[in-house]
Design a protein around this motif. Structure first.
Motif, mmCIF file in Angstrom:
data_model
loop_
_atom_site.group_PDB
_atom_site.id
_atom_site.type_symbol
_atom_site.label_atom_id
_atom_site.label_comp_id
_atom_site.label_asym_id
_atom_site.label_seq_id
_atom_site.Cartn_x
_atom_site.Cartn_y
_atom_site.Cartn_z
ATOM 1 N N GLN A 29 27.308 -38.178 24.294
ATOM 2 C CA GLN A 29 27.804 -37.274 23.257
ATOM 3 C C GLN A 29 26.703 -37.024 22.225
ATOM 4 O OE1 GLN A 29 31.672 -38.389 21.644
ATOM 5 N NE2 GLN A 29 32.160 -39.476 23.519
ATOM 6 N N VAL A 30 25.999 -38.115 21.887
ATOM 7 C CA VAL A 30 24.893 -37.981 20.931
ATOM 8 C C VAL A 30 23.820 -37.073 21.523
ATOM 9 C CG1 VAL A 30 23.051 -39.204 19.752
ATOM 10 C CG2 VAL A 30 25.311 -40.212 19.873
ATOM 11 N N HIS A 31 23.543 -37.287 22.787
ATOM 12 C CA HIS A 31 22.564 -36.502 23.530
ATOM 13 C C HIS A 31 22.905 -35.022 23.461
ATOM 14 C CE1 HIS A 31 21.055 -35.609 27.904
ATOM 15 N NE2 HIS A 31 21.172 -34.523 27.234
ATOM 16 N N ARG A 32 24.145 -34.684 23.732
ATOM 17 C CA ARG A 32 24.532 -33.280 23.741
ATOM 18 C C ARG A 32 24.246 -32.632 22.402
ATOM 19 N NH1 ARG A 32 30.146 -31.645 24.387
ATOM 20 N NH2 ARG A 32 29.680 -29.489 24.847
ATOM 21 N N LYS A 33 24.601 -33.356 21.341
ATOM 22 C CA LYS A 33 24.405 -32.775 20.018
ATOM 23 C C LYS A 33 22.929 -32.616 19.697
ATOM 24 C CE LYS A 33 28.715 -34.053 17.869
ATOM 25 N NZ LYS A 33 29.072 -32.789 17.196
ATOM 26 N N SER A 34 22.135 -33.615 20.103
ATOM 27 C CA SER A 34 20.710 -33.553 19.786
ATOM 28 C C SER A 34 20.041 -32.426 20.535
ATOM 29 C CB SER A 34 20.019 -34.849 20.163
ATOM 30 O OG SER A 34 20.705 -35.923 19.604
ATOM 31 N N VAL A 35 20.426 -32.241 21.785
ATOM 32 C CA VAL A 35 19.814 -31.181 22.563
ATOM 33 C C VAL A 35 20.121 -29.840 21.917
ATOM 34 C CG1 VAL A 35 19.898 -29.959 24.743
ATOM 35 C CG2 VAL A 35 19.750 -32.427 24.727
ATOM 36 N N LYS A 36 21.349 -29.715 21.410
ATOM 37 C CA LYS A 36 21.707 -28.455 20.752
ATOM 38 C C LYS A 36 20.874 -28.234 19.510
ATOM 39 C CE LYS A 36 26.606 -27.744 21.581
ATOM 40 N NZ LYS A 36 27.865 -27.526 20.854
ATOM 41 N N SER A 279 7.109 -42.077 25.372
ATOM 42 C CA SER A 279 7.827 -43.324 25.158
ATOM 43 C C SER A 279 7.980 -43.735 23.704
ATOM 44 C CB SER A 279 7.202 -44.468 25.957
ATOM 45 O OG SER A 279 5.836 -44.579 25.664
ATOM 46 N N HIS A 280 7.106 -43.264 22.835
ATOM 47 C CA HIS A 280 7.199 -43.769 21.473
ATOM 48 C C HIS A 280 7.416 -42.715 20.404
ATOM 49 C CE1 HIS A 280 5.619 -47.243 23.557
ATOM 50 N NE2 HIS A 280 5.948 -47.970 22.524
ATOM 51 N N MET A 281 7.707 -41.500 20.800
ATOM 52 C CA MET A 281 7.871 -40.456 19.781
ATOM 53 C C MET A 281 9.031 -40.800 18.847
ATOM 54 S SD MET A 281 8.358 -36.379 20.267
ATOM 55 C CE MET A 281 6.685 -35.839 20.300
ATOM 56 N N HIS A 282 10.120 -41.245 19.454
ATOM 57 C CA HIS A 282 11.293 -41.555 18.648
ATOM 58 C C HIS A 282 11.023 -42.721 17.714
ATOM 59 C CE1 HIS A 282 15.471 -41.163 17.732
ATOM 60 N NE2 HIS A 282 15.685 -42.433 17.954
ATOM 61 N N ASP A 283 10.308 -43.714 18.228
ATOM 62 C CA ASP A 283 10.022 -44.884 17.398
ATOM 63 C C ASP A 283 9.096 -44.518 16.239
ATOM 64 O OD1 ASP A 283 8.111 -47.712 17.210
ATOM 65 O OD2 ASP A 283 10.284 -47.836 17.045
ATOM 66 N N ILE B 92 4.541 -31.634 29.641
ATOM 67 C CA ILE B 92 4.225 -32.462 28.483
ATOM 68 C C ILE B 92 5.088 -33.714 28.482
ATOM 69 C CG2 ILE B 92 4.057 -32.514 25.999
ATOM 70 C CD1 ILE B 92 4.080 -29.517 25.996
ATOM 71 N N GLY B 93 6.386 -33.516 28.628
ATOM 72 C CA GLY B 93 7.262 -34.678 28.667
ATOM 73 C C GLY B 93 8.132 -34.824 27.435
ATOM 74 N N ILE B 94 8.370 -33.738 26.669
ATOM 75 C CA ILE B 94 9.158 -33.917 25.454
ATOM 76 C C ILE B 94 10.633 -34.140 25.751
ATOM 77 C CG2 ILE B 94 7.660 -32.728 23.867
ATOM 78 C CD1 ILE B 94 9.128 -30.236 24.278
ATOM 79 N N GLU B 99 15.857 -39.710 26.383
ATOM 80 C CA GLU B 99 15.976 -41.040 26.952
ATOM 81 C C GLU B 99 15.603 -42.095 25.916
ATOM 82 O OE1 GLU B 99 17.391 -41.623 29.744
ATOM 83 O OE2 GLU B 99 17.167 -43.758 29.329
ATOM 84 N N GLN B 100 14.583 -41.786 25.109
ATOM 85 C CA GLN B 100 14.174 -42.731 24.071
ATOM 86 C C GLN B 100 15.317 -42.956 23.086
ATOM 87 O OE1 GLN B 100 10.339 -41.642 22.266
ATOM 88 N NE2 GLN B 100 9.838 -40.518 24.114
ATOM 89 N N MET B 101 15.986 -41.855 22.741
ATOM 90 C CA MET B 101 17.102 -41.969 21.802
ATOM 91 C C MET B 101 18.238 -42.751 22.400
ATOM 92 S SD MET B 101 17.703 -38.362 19.964
ATOM 93 C CE MET B 101 19.296 -38.906 19.417
ATOM 94 N N ARG B 102 18.487 -42.503 23.677
ATOM 95 C CA ARG B 102 19.602 -43.158 24.333
ATOM 96 C C ARG B 102 19.393 -44.668 24.336
ATOM 97 N NH1 ARG B 102 22.778 -41.299 28.842
ATOM 98 N NH2 ARG B 102 21.390 -39.502 28.854
ATOM 99 N N LYS B 103 18.158 -45.055 24.645
ATOM 100 C CA LYS B 103 17.870 -46.497 24.665
ATOM 101 C C LYS B 103 18.148 -47.108 23.302
ATOM 102 C CE LYS B 103 14.291 -48.258 27.417
ATOM 103 N NZ LYS B 103 12.874 -48.345 27.687
#
Lengths: 358, 397
Positions: A29-36, A279-283, B92-94, B99-103
């Motif tokens: 659900q979080v994913h759907r909102k973020s993609v939007k 792998s680390h953009m979110h972090d 690019i891989g954005i 997946e990063q958020m999901r984790k």
């Protein structure tokens, strides 16, 4: 009849379980909102001219952000101060939208006397924090724009050393060895060791990769270990396509051979890209929000309260908000006016910088 | 994928092309000027190699970089089209940021707070236990069934940590015994309103602190399920009073409790009457029309709004029906199957509440109800000011 497709996202083994409630779909659900909504990311690049910063950015994000750029010659650069230039580009991949902002710092390290060249950069970073702080403290918080700098790629010349200390507590620094194709593997190793030593010796806080979870698989753990041992990354960028080993790849053509940007035995570009984006953009964003911004905010508030208590010779810091009285309200008003004055000063500064650009 | 760059020629010893705008190489650079030069308009001689990416040998005037759109190719590398029409190869891989958020979400877990309001005996505790397939209500926490009816509405919150599919949820069920149980029920909503605002205040104080917690614990009520008595006639004035007053500070989802006392036709009629009354009283229950973000949301939510109030039956007992174990209520004339959509709308409620709108309930609470409260507080005091985390006085709340 109301119907929905959410069940498609359920992991198979759970679909048929009797006791299944269904909140495991929350990440979806979080994913759907973020993609939007889409994402945003602000990346700063700092380093002397000619380090290959623009080329690297283009290589990382497969763009050509610097098409219309004019390069200055040495004379033109004598009187240049460090500028801050933003480029924004919207990238979409597999339905995911990213608003990427690259903050460029032309002029950095180019002058004869570079003692103050950090200041415009730290000022810029602080300004973004300040703007976010004001927005966050304001009334209408629905559409706050996050312009805070999430990561700074700092380019160390292959035969020199930099000084990152001014930035290290304001932004995630990722030091890079630029133009690594002028170094042999041994030289690279020595340089990496030396830089790591300096970082330790001077206590420079570069971006730390978070620890691996204990439940990750071995392959991931191994990759993570290799990543950490490889820093600072030695990178090469390229805006040109060459033919190498029967394929068309990004690379640089020399009489003595072809350097392939994405060949891991040639340089660490792939490691950088994977880490930065995949792998680390979110972090990086999390650490910016939770650590650097919070530090700025706490400092800002403490400065303001100490200034106010000095001026008013109050005994204690400002009392809590549920007991308003005349004295408190005066203090609050003073703080607001102070903030307003700061904002006006900043606006003036920005206007000056803008005028300089013209 | 068709190439729009000219076919590359076998590499000869490279003569770097000198774009006209570049001056003398800067002292720190050991290389001749690289890259494809200073302006999009500069056309490199056709035999210049290697071929610059994004070169405009064919077309000029790409202007600035506008939006790049990806050409979606099934699973593998997408290509990007710049405004000028040249193709930049690669992936690019954005999209991996999802997946990063999901984790991260799975690691940190989340809070969910649900309040149940309605007269005693409407099956509130049972329904909550049925929804979460666990003993999570206050009854299960040890209160006796024959507690005296309290003189004022009490607020009893019970928390449990549930885990499913690797996702951890801290569920808090807030019960409101005593609501509507007196002869004079004037202002019986006050303790409820107070509780809701107290949670907003708690969160606000944390937000305004100098050193803030990384993840502020969220005790705000994300969803308030209001139990309508299945009289078959209409809403009671208490129902309307409560929902009118609270719908602007919390997400209210009205349901028809114990709906197995009505036939399907009776149920439909009752629903229609209730909906009309809600409309006439101007009650905005969740999902509120004004917060639909786009057409997709609107169409999904319209369908839900048509079905509200859900007619539910709750049960924590299992029976054997057609060879399957189902939750139900056994009567002399048959077994009411709770999860059977032909019998009642429990499954609809559960899917809506948990499987599709859980996150949205939290977001509307945070972005709308909480912001409304905060704005009110800001305007009251003439401005918020932060407090230090040590040496605070006790709150007056």
């Amino acid at each position: 009849q109301y119907n929905h497709n959410i069940n498609h996202n359920l992991p198979l083994n759970l679909k048929y379980e009797k006791q299944y409630v269904g909140f495991a779909t929350l990440p979806n659900q979080v994913h759907r909102k973020s993609v939007k909504k889409g994402f945003d990311f602000t990346l700063m690049v700092a380093g002397e001219s000619g380090m290959g910063k623009s080329t690297l950015v283009n290589s990382l994000f497969l763009t050509d952000l610097y098409k219309d750029r004019k390069l200055l010659n040495a004379e033109e650069r004598i009187n240049q101060t460090v500028e801050i230039i933003k480029h924004t580009v919207d990238i979409e991949e597999k339905g995911v939208k990213l608003k990427l902002t690259i903050v460029d710092t032309p002029g950095f390290g180019d002058a004869v006397n570079n003692n103050e060249c950090w200041k415009p950069i730290t000022d810029y970073i602080d300004q973004q924090f300040e703007q976010y702080f004001r927005d966050e403290s304001g009334l209408n918080r629905k559409n706050i724009q996050d312009n805070r700098v999430h990561c700074c790629l700092y380019f160390i010349p292959p035969f020199g050393h930099g000084c990152m200390k001014a930035l290290h507590e304001k932004v995630n620094i990722i030091p890079l060895i630029a133009k690594a194709d002028c170094l042999t593997p041994n030289e690279i190793k020595k340089l990496k060791d030396r830089i790591r030593e300096e970082i330790d010796k001077f206590g420079i806080k570069v971006y730390q990769f978070p620890e691996c979870d204990s439940d990750e698989d071995e392959e991931f753990k191994q990759l993570d270990k290799e990543l950490k041992e490889c820093t600072p990354f030695a990178v090469i960028g390229s805006n040109t396509v060459v033919e190498a080993r029967g394929q068309r790849v990004r690379g640089r053509l020399y009489p003595w051979g072809i350097v392939e940007v994405e060949n891991q035995s040639h340089c660490d570009f792939v490691k950088l890209r994977n880490m930065l984006i995949r792998s680390h953009m979110h972090d990086l964003k999390d650490v910016t929000c939770d650590v650097h911004y919070e530090n700025y905010r706490a400092q800002c508030i403490q400065e303001m309260t100490s200034k106010l208590t000095q001026d008013n010779r109050m005994e204690s810091p400002i009392p809590i908000l549920s007991t308003p009285d005349v004295e408190t309200e005066k203090l609050i008003k003073m703080k607001d006016e102070e903030l307003k004055r700061m904002q006006e000063m900043l606006n003036k500064m920005q206007q000056q910088m803008h005028d300089k650009d013209q | 994928m068709s190439d729009q760059v000219p076919p590359e020629v076998r590499p000869k010893p490279a003569v770097p092309a000198k774009p006209p705008n570049v001056g003398a190489p800067s002292p720190s650079s050991a290389f001749p000027p690289q890259g494809f030069g200073g302006g999009g308009a500069s056309s490199l001689p056709p035999s210049a190699i290697p071929v610059p990416i994004g070169s405009h040998v064919a077309s000029h005037g790409a202007g600035h970089v506008g939006g790049l759109a990806a050409a979606h190719n099934g699973g593998h590398a997408g290509s990007h089209r710049s405004a000028g029409g040249s193709i930049l190869l690669g992936y690019i891989g954005i999209d991996t940021i999802i997946e990063q958020m999901r984790k991260k979400t799975m690691k940190t877990g989340f809070d969910f707070n649900i309040m149940v309001v309605g007269n005693s005996g409407l099956g509130k505790s049972t329904l909550v236990n049925t929804l979460f397939k666990s003993q999570v209500s206050r009854r299960s926490a040890g209160w006796a069934r024959d507690d005296k009816i309290p003189k004022t509405v009490e607020i009893k919150a019970v928390s449990h940590v549930l885990e499913e599919g690797g996702v951890k949820m801290k569920l808090t069920v807030v019960d409101t015994p005593g609501f509507g149980d007196l002869i004079n029920n004037d202002n019986c909503w006050d303790p409820i309103s107070k509780y809701i605002n107290e949670q907003y205040e708690k969160f606000l104080k944390e937000e305004v602190n100098i050193t803030r917690k990384k993840r502020i614990p969220d005790t705000r009520v994300h969803c308030c399920i209001y139990f309508i008595s299945p009289t078959g006639h209409s809403l009671r004035s208490l129902d309307i009073e409560f929902m009118k007053r609270l719908s602007h500070s919390v997400n209210i989802i009205p349901i028809i409790a114990k709906s197995d006392t009505m036939t399907i036709e009776e149920r439909l009629e009752f629903k229609q009457r209730v909906r009309k009354e809600l409309e006439m009283a101007g009650i905005e229950f969740y999902p509120q029309k004004e917060f639909d973000e786009d057409m997709e949301d609107k169409s999904d939510n319209d369908k839900i709004r048509e079905a509200i109030p859900f007619a539910v039956v709750g049960s924590d007992k299992e029976y054997q029906v057609n060879g399957k174990r189902v939750l139900g209520r056994k009567t002399a004339w048959g077994i009411v199957e709770v999860e059977n959509p032909n019998h009642c709308e429990f499954a609809l409620l559960r899917d809506f509440l948990i499987r599709s709108h859980l996150q949205d309930l939290k977001e509307v609470t945070h972005n709308i109800h909480y912001e409304t409260y905060r704005a009110k507080r800001l305007n009251e005091n003439g401005g918020l000011h932060p407090i230090s985390s040590n040496g605070t006085q006790e709150s007056n709340l």
